[in-house]
Design a protein around this motif. Sequence first.
Motif, PDB file in Angstrom:
ATOM      1  N   LEU A 244       0.838  -1.205   0.000  1.00  0.00           N
ATOM      2  CA  LEU A 244       0.000   0.000   0.000  1.00  0.00           C
ATOM      3  C   LEU A 244       0.874   1.257   0.000  1.00  0.00           C
ATOM      4  O   LEU A 244       0.593   2.227  -0.701  1.00  0.00           O
ATOM      5  N   HIS A 245       1.938   1.215   0.790  1.00  0.00           N
ATOM      6  CA  HIS A 245       2.862   2.349   0.812  1.00  0.00           C
ATOM      7  C   HIS A 245       3.481   2.571  -0.565  1.00  0.00           C
ATOM      8  O   HIS A 245       3.554   3.707  -1.045  1.00  0.00           O
TER       9      HIS A 245
ATOM     10  N   LEU B  24      -6.651   2.224  -3.006  1.00  0.00           N
ATOM     11  CA  LEU B  24      -6.068   2.901  -1.847  1.00  0.00           C
ATOM     12  C   LEU B  24      -7.136   3.631  -1.037  1.00  0.00           C
ATOM     13  O   LEU B  24      -7.083   3.641   0.197  1.00  0.00           O
TER      14      LEU B  24
ATOM     15  N   SER C 258      -6.046   4.218  -7.377  1.00  0.00           N
ATOM     16  CA  SER C 258      -6.674   5.264  -6.542  1.00  0.00           C
ATOM     17  C   SER C 258      -7.851   4.706  -5.766  1.00  0.00           C
ATOM     18  O   SER C 258      -7.990   4.944  -4.556  1.00  0.00           O
TER      19      SER C 258
ATOM     20  N   ARG D   1       0.965   4.129  -2.864  1.00  0.00           N
ATOM     21  CA  ARG D   1       0.740   5.537  -2.518  1.00  0.00           C
ATOM     22  C   ARG D   1       1.868   6.411  -3.046  1.00  0.00           C
ATOM     23  O   ARG D   1       1.633   7.490  -3.585  1.00  0.00           O
TER      24      ARG D   1
ATOM     25  N   ARG E 180      -8.859   1.171   1.129  1.00  0.00           N
ATOM     26  CA  ARG E 180      -8.009   0.658   2.202  1.00  0.00           C
ATOM     27  C   ARG E 180      -7.691   1.711   3.264  1.00  0.00           C
ATOM     28  O   ARG E 180      -7.248   1.381   4.343  1.00  0.00           O
ATOM     29  N   SER E 181      -7.865   2.984   2.933  1.00  0.00           N
ATOM     30  CA  SER E 181      -7.507   4.022   3.906  1.00  0.00           C
ATOM     31  C   SER E 181      -8.724   4.551   4.651  1.00  0.00           C
ATOM     32  O   SER E 181      -8.633   5.542   5.348  1.00  0.00           O
TER      33      SER E 181
ATOM     34  N   TYR F  70       0.334   4.034   7.595  1.00  0.00           N
ATOM     35  CA  TYR F  70       1.184   3.215   6.750  1.00  0.00           C
ATOM     36  C   TYR F  70       2.655   3.427   7.070  1.00  0.00           C
ATOM     37  O   TYR F  70       3.532   2.817   6.485  1.00  0.00           O
TER      38      TYR F  70
END
Length: 197
Positions: A20-21, A92, A89, A24, A95-96, A163
């Motif tokens: 994920l990082h 993420l 996009s 991003r 997930r955020s 993250y």
Amino acid sequence: MAHLPRALDALRPGGLEFKLHILRRLLDNDPKPLSASQIREEGPNRTDASTWYALKALERIGAVVIVPRTNECSIARYRLADGAHGAVSKFLAARSLCEPAPPLSPLPGSPQHQQVLTVLCAHPDTWFTVNDLTTKLIRLRKCARRPTMELYDAGYLLRRMSYRARPGRTSYQYRLNPDAARHAHALLDTPARSTNW
């Protein structure tokens, strides 16, 4: 690219925070390619080998591509694959999502709560870790963990996973709960009762 949303959703939980990082970082810098060391910045602590494996996994599903080396740049660089921006996009964003806030409950004003709320009310759209908040309160030489947790438990704050967490540790970011902003400002205007840290 129709397969990419399904492939992203199927990523295994092991190492997911680091992937994920990576996504991003690449999304934030799209279309500029980044080296592995640039990708790791501000992220979970990972080795070169772990970074390579994570990038390869994302390359296999078609989210990331390697940029060929050139005479001007002899190190490997990576960017989002063509057409992957939208799917990444959405992935993420899903997930955020932050945890649901606890129900709002009365909280007696204390100097510590007011100091944390002063920072959060001044930046209502910004996410802060406890360390970030403690840094803002450094002149007090106190940790912001306890008042931050109390404010979260009382429904004044929203919380999401950070993250930037270190391996094996869960870390959270906090921000002002927009639904509790009126109550937070009222708490700031209330004479604080003195408490010990």
